[in-house]
Design an enzyme around this catalytic site. Structure first.
Site, mmCIF file in Angstrom:
data_model
loop_
_atom_site.group_PDB
_atom_site.id
_atom_site.type_symbol
_atom_site.label_atom_id
_atom_site.label_comp_id
_atom_site.label_asym_id
_atom_site.label_seq_id
_atom_site.Cartn_x
_atom_site.Cartn_y
_atom_site.Cartn_z
ATOM 1 N N GLY A 72 0.825 -1.195 0.000
ATOM 2 C CA GLY A 72 0.000 0.000 0.000
ATOM 3 C C GLY A 72 0.862 1.247 0.000
ATOM 4 N N GLY A 120 0.481 -5.289 0.539
ATOM 5 C CA GLY A 120 -0.710 -5.262 -0.289
ATOM 6 C C GLY A 120 -0.546 -5.986 -1.606
ATOM 7 N N GLU A 143 5.682 -5.944 7.562
ATOM 8 C CA GLU A 143 5.040 -4.886 8.330
ATOM 9 C C GLU A 143 5.661 -4.617 9.696
ATOM 10 O OE1 GLU A 143 2.350 -5.982 5.108
ATOM 11 O OE2 GLU A 143 3.518 -7.148 6.552
ATOM 12 N N ASP A 151 -1.289 -7.703 7.246
ATOM 13 C CA ASP A 151 -2.720 -7.576 6.995
ATOM 14 C C ASP A 151 -3.039 -8.155 5.619
ATOM 15 O OD1 ASP A 151 -1.484 -5.526 5.538
ATOM 16 O OD2 ASP A 151 -3.110 -4.108 5.862
#
Length: 354
Positions: A72, A120, A143, A151
């Site tokens: 992301g 992402g 992350e 995520d």
């Protein structure tokens, strides 16, 4: 002159080539990092093609030579978190719904996981039904290094890797190559990068399963299979502190190196990540895990380590994050549990009924 970031139409190119709907992420200078508009554009294409009888399969790929997608747009998340905004939560809501949709898509969803595939980028590829890696692939959920938690369904995927390989990858953020991505269940096939253009043309003319039979080959050897004994033994511990202690006590130099890597990450993010993985390992659905990840991600917006981690790694690039608190021992279980607390009912992540 328009920049590559001006619109979703520029940053996600959608076309039909023969029997295939082709999605090209088109922000090569940003390693095809996802914006909210890009997520929506991909979802719109999947909606249009789901009931189009002329589209037999979907192909997703990245523009440029460096990778499918680096994740992301974390600069935008950094700015939103500093400002106390809600844009990141709305981005994640649509992104996680897209991840679930990809996993349930009724047509073959072919992801070319060439080059860098992180965060992402894993979410828009590793949930697909046909996942292709190359000798250039570097797949990771990094992350914890920016004070965040895996995520996009990453905890779901990593919790289902053999043994404790997923725990190792989640805590260290290690990027793996093709053979190890296959071993961990993050990919299905290896195709040499030189054959991708020809493969793409072939997918326009024939079903994916027929095409892959012609192009897929062996990936060579990876690193993780030989490390399974110490990875499984060390990462099976119940706490991050015990995992680190086992790694440091192990005789394999690679285990001690892993301990150093873990200790450089955000202590809070590490503890939340381990808890998230253990919870995700149950019999729950991908959607249930994504809903859990959404809670964690939203709570993480108030975590000092998220802003600090992105600052150190991406904004200032000094690579010297100052975590708060700075040690594993200072992160209490009560603090960890706070990240899994329900959100207000109208803010929880839900999924459209099929």
């Amino acid at each position: 002159m328009k920049s590559e970031d001006d619109s979703a139409e520029n940053t996600v190119l959608c076309e039909i080539r023969g029997r295939a709907g082709v999605i090209t992420l088109n922000r090569p200078r940003a390693l095809n990092a996802l914006t909210h508009a890009m997520v929506r554009r991909i979802d719109e294409a999947l909606t249009a093609w789901e009931h189009d009888r002329g589209v037999q399969q979907v192909l997703v790929r990245g523009a440029g030579e460096r990778g499918l997608c680096a994740g992301g747009d974390i600069r935008a998340i950094h700015d939103d978190a500093k400002a106390g905004g809600s844009a990141s939560a709305e981005f994640w809501r649509d992104e996680y719904r897209l991840n679930a949709r990809i996993a349930r898509y009724p047509k073959p969803y072919v992801a070319l996981m060439d080059g860098i595939v992180m965060g992402g980028g894993v979410g828009i590829s590793a949930h697909g039904s046909v996942r292709i890696v190359t000798e250039r692939s570097r797949v990771a959920m990094p992350e914890t290094g920016i004070g965040f938690v895996p995520d996009v369904g990453g905890t779901y995927l990593l919790a289902r890797a053999p043994g404790e390989l997923g725990t190792h990858l989640a805590l260290t953020g290690t990027a793996v190559g093709a053979a190890d991505a296959l071993l961990c269940g993050l990919a299905d096939h290896f195709v040499p990068s030189a054959a991708l253009a020809e493969l793409t043309d072939a997918l326009a003319a024939a079903p994916a399963h027929e095409v892959l039979a012609q192009y897929a080959t062996g990936p060579g050897s990876g690193e993780l299979a030989a490390r399974r004994p110490w990875i499984d033994a060390c990462y099976a511990a119940d706490t991050v502190e015990e995992i680190v202690a086992r790694l440091l006590d192990h005789g394999d130099p690679a285990a001690k190196e892993a301990a150093g890597t873990v200790l450089a990450k955000s202590p809070t993010a590490l503890k939340i990540t381990l808890a998230a993985l253990r919870r995700a390992a149950g019999p729950g659905t991908l959607e249930a895990v994504l809903a859990q990840e959404f809670r964690v991600s939203c709570h993480a917006l108030s975590l000092p380590d998220l802003v600090e981690g992105i600052r150190a790694q991406v904004v200032d690039k000094d690579r010297i994050p100052h975590w708060s608190p700075p040690s594993l021992e200072a992160v209490t279980q009560a603090e960890v549990r706070r990240f899994f607390a329900p959100l207000p009912e109208d803010h929880e992540l839900t999924f459209p009924q099929a």
